[in-house]
Scaffold this active site. Structure first.
Site, mmCIF file in Angstrom:
data_model
loop_
_atom_site.group_PDB
_atom_site.id
_atom_site.type_symbol
_atom_site.label_atom_id
_atom_site.label_comp_id
_atom_site.label_asym_id
_atom_site.label_seq_id
_atom_site.Cartn_x
_atom_site.Cartn_y
_atom_site.Cartn_z
ATOM 1 N N THR A 1 34.741 39.109 34.615
ATOM 2 C CA THR A 1 35.762 40.122 34.896
ATOM 3 C C THR A 1 36.913 39.545 35.703
ATOM 4 O O THR A 1 38.061 39.956 35.559
ATOM 5 C CB THR A 1 35.108 41.302 35.642
ATOM 6 O OG1 THR A 1 34.192 41.923 34.754
ATOM 7 C CG2 THR A 1 36.123 42.320 36.107
ATOM 8 N N SER B 1 28.843 36.264 31.700
ATOM 9 C CA SER B 1 27.664 35.587 32.238
ATOM 10 C C SER B 1 26.365 36.155 31.686
ATOM 11 O O SER B 1 25.303 35.549 31.849
ATOM 12 C CB SER B 1 27.662 35.631 33.764
ATOM 13 O OG SER B 1 27.490 36.943 34.237
ATOM 14 N N ASP C 1 27.527 39.561 36.326
ATOM 15 C CA ASP C 1 26.214 40.024 35.841
ATOM 16 C C ASP C 1 25.062 39.104 36.224
ATOM 17 O O ASP C 1 24.012 39.570 36.662
ATOM 18 C CB ASP C 1 26.240 40.174 34.310
ATOM 19 C CG ASP C 1 26.992 41.419 33.872
ATOM 20 O OD1 ASP C 1 27.606 42.079 34.724
ATOM 21 O OD2 ASP C 1 26.950 41.732 32.667
HETATM 22 N N1 GLU Z 1 30.622 40.344 31.143
HETATM 23 C C1 GLU Z 1 30.875 40.182 32.519
HETATM 24 C C2 GLU Z 1 30.055 39.043 33.091
HETATM 25 O O1 GLU Z 1 30.433 37.960 32.824
HETATM 26 C C3 GLU Z 1 30.935 41.442 33.226
HETATM 27 C C4 GLU Z 1 30.667 41.501 34.677
HETATM 28 C C5 GLU Z 1 31.663 40.990 35.633
HETATM 29 O O2 GLU Z 1 32.150 39.879 35.608
HETATM 30 O O3 GLU Z 1 31.931 41.782 36.566
HETATM 31 O O4 GLU Z 1 29.071 39.079 33.759
#
Ligand code: GLU
Length: 333
Positions: free
Chosen positions: A17, A64, A98
């Protein structure tokens, strides 16, 4: 590092994010992740140039939730090489939130340096109202540039708080206060100054048995989550998938439903290690407490949450196979 020069910090971008983009300023849940290059993210925080000489590397650009052993091992290898360079004073990794706690713990257990390594993410994309990424990243740079951060293991900074990689867990889907440690943060960063109030007590980095080792592969460890009416078929299916160990995220203090005991004992008889953990999110699961672990040749997790116990156990299994030695690892790290 002499006090007369700015420290040299390398920032590794991996996505998340903090590298996101929303169509409007009110998009705090529906937005694209992992799109903004790390170089651009840093350009938008000019205050960073005042505290450090910065180099960037875009090592990944992905959410992640997609990270597995390959990404963990790659990050460890790259960061270890950077830390060996006398010209590098610290490393910052921008990361999706995540599984940030898993990556941070893996690095905490495997990097062989006292230099600061700080993992940072954001809960809102840079395009959103009250985005948290810029201040989180600035605080991460402050920490990486500070001699006070040395020898404290891998640090996670979020929402002004400094957390130990061992303890920190992502514990909210959307709040800025998403990162919590059961024993509280190590300290705070306020107005560009870190303040530490306590230290990690368990072994890490230069005192970890894995920090001096080459690790090319990690064994498979699965987690089965308990609930009312949980089916023993979940254990049998996990056992068949080829895992070396199963972490059972049991109810309460590590209680195992009567009809699950047989399935777990069967998996152990097939050579799969069984670890009793808890789905509660905090507290100790005591060996031979709720279940006779000695009799069943099972393990108990101590205080670690299931997904971080998995990181520790994957590493432990690269060295040990005996239950007693594996149990000692849970008590030491
Ligand atoms: N898809 C994201 C991640 O890489 C969403 C969560 C974030 O970074 O806040 O984990």
């Amino acid at each position: 590092m002499s006090s007369s020069r700015k420290p040299n910090i390398v920032v590794l971008g991996t996505g998340g994010t903090i590298a996101g983009h929303g169509a409007s300023t009110v998009n705090t849940a529906a937005y694209a992740c992992s799109v903004r290059p790390i170089e651009q993210i840093l350009i938008e925080i000019p205050a960073i140039a005042l505290i450090a000489n910065v180099k960037t590397e875009q090592v990944l650009q992905m959410g992640s939730e997609n990270f597995g052993s390959a990404q963990l091992l790659m990050l460890r290898k790259r960061i270890a090489a950077l830390l060996q360079d006398d010209e590098v004073d610290g490393v910052v990794v921008t990361h999706g939130t995540d599984t940030l706690d898993e990556t941070a713990y893996f690095l905490h257990l495997t990097l062989n340096s006292v230099k600061p390594v700080v993992i940072v993410g954001a809960m809102r994309p840079p395009t959103a109202l009250s985005a948290d990424g810029p201040l989180n990243l600035y605080n991460a740079m402050v920490l990486a540039a500070s001699p006070e951060s040395q020898a404290k293991g891998i640090l996670v900074v979020a929402n002004d708080e400094i957390h130990s990689a061992r303890d920190v867990v992502k514990s909210s889907t959307f709040k800025l206060e998403a990162f919590a440690s059961p024993y509280g943060p190590l300290g705070y960063v306020v107005e560009g100054r870190p303040s530490f109030y306590r230290l990690p007590a368990r072994r890490h980095t230069v005192n970890s048995i894995w920090s001096g080792s080459e690790i090319h592969q990690l064994p498979e460890v699965g987690i089965v989550y308990a609930h009312g009416g949980v089916s023993p078929a979940a254990i049998a299916a996990m056992a068949r998938s080829g895992v070396s160990a199963i972490i059972y995220a049991a109810t309460g203090s590590g209680n195992v439903a009567a009809d699950m005991v047989d399935a777990l004992r069967q998996a152990r008889a097939e050579g799969i290690h069984i670890v009793r953990a808890s789905r509660t999110g905090s507290g100790i699961v005591m060996r031979n407490g709720a279940q006779p672990d000695d009799r069943y040749d099972w393990l108990a997790v101590d205080d670690q949450v299931p997904h971080k116990a998995r990181i520790l156990l994957m590493l432990a299994l690269t060295r040990y196979t005996a239950t007693r030695e594996l149990q000692d690892v849970f008590q030491a790290y």
